[in-house]
Design a protein around this motif. Sequence first.
Motif, mmCIF file in Angstrom:
data_model
loop_
_atom_site.group_PDB
_atom_site.id
_atom_site.type_symbol
_atom_site.label_atom_id
_atom_site.label_comp_id
_atom_site.label_asym_id
_atom_site.label_seq_id
_atom_site.Cartn_x
_atom_site.Cartn_y
_atom_site.Cartn_z
ATOM 1 N N TYR A 82 0.813 -1.223 0.000
ATOM 2 C CA TYR A 82 0.000 0.000 0.000
ATOM 3 C C TYR A 82 0.847 1.276 0.000
ATOM 4 O O TYR A 82 0.344 2.361 0.261
ATOM 5 N N THR A 83 2.165 1.126 -0.258
ATOM 6 C CA THR A 83 3.019 2.307 -0.389
ATOM 7 C C THR A 83 3.540 2.398 -1.821
ATOM 8 O O THR A 83 3.628 1.386 -2.523
ATOM 9 N N ALA A 209 -11.346 5.236 3.476
ATOM 10 C CA ALA A 209 -10.477 4.544 4.438
ATOM 11 C C ALA A 209 -11.056 3.210 4.885
ATOM 12 O O ALA A 209 -10.319 2.299 5.262
ATOM 13 N N PRO A 222 -4.837 3.592 3.474
ATOM 14 C CA PRO A 222 -4.142 4.890 3.427
ATOM 15 C C PRO A 222 -4.953 5.928 2.640
ATOM 16 O O PRO A 222 -5.687 5.573 1.705
ATOM 17 N N SER A 223 -4.770 7.194 2.998
ATOM 18 C CA SER A 223 -5.604 8.258 2.426
ATOM 19 C C SER A 223 -5.348 8.464 0.934
ATOM 20 O O SER A 223 -6.175 9.055 0.238
ATOM 21 N N HIS A 224 -4.199 7.964 0.405
ATOM 22 C CA HIS A 224 -3.960 8.189 -1.036
ATOM 23 C C HIS A 224 -4.910 7.395 -1.921
ATOM 24 O O HIS A 224 -4.967 7.628 -3.126
#
Length: 258
Positions: A82-83, A209, A222-224
């Motif tokens: 998730y990054t 979210a 995550p907010s992105h």
Amino acid sequence: MGNHLPEFRAAARRIDRRQFVTRAGAAAVLAFAANTPAAGAATARRLNPRAITENPFTLGVASGDPQPATALLWTRLAPEPYTADSGLPAERVEVEWEVAHDELFAVPVNSGTATAHPEFHHSVRVEVTGLSADRVYYYRFRVGAWISPVGRTRTAPLAGARITELKFATLSCQAYYHGYFTAYRHLAAEDLDVVVHLGDYLYEYAVTAVGGARNYTDRKLPSHYNSETITLEDYRLRYGLYKSDPDLMAAHAAHPFI
Ligand SMILES: [Fe+2]
């Protein structure tokens, strides 16, 4: 799957971008065909697999494009799916792959090494050749001490072969935020020759979210993810989100997709 009206309404203003994505996609396919980034663009540094301290196979494995003698195998290294950088440095990683007749890999068929390039988000794509037609194979990947889940694939019959039946499933319009992919869990257990995915594989709309209708209570995304996908990085993150769904992963591991 759910209400498509807003999507159709948005389709008209999406056309320009879709045409762009199609052309960009064709360029990406050409790059993938050579299995290396454009000349001069490849990252020189190679990561020592021992530096990968978290499971990199969080997005499972997949196979596709079945032919009588070849199969396409896929995975992506993503210790932190998730990054944006997946938890890996911008270095290439050597990944071993293995194909066998059986799930325990006691009867090997073929093996080799492929490179996961940071330019391709550390995805791995292997075209295995020399296979027999109309036959099940098992495959897996390894990097350092990490071994991927085992995938199952199946080659196509020879052109003109007299086959009595062909069992396939079709999928379409999977919207992460509309709910769980429970049907894919059942599909993974079906006796199928191939799965045909008609799209949409993902949607560009914001995912809250709590995962929209999934309504997660045990974690927060995550907010992105909570904005429309626009950039390459947005799309890579969004693919990772979908690919992290355990039911979709199970379907990919069980059957080749077209
Ligand atoms: Fe759709």
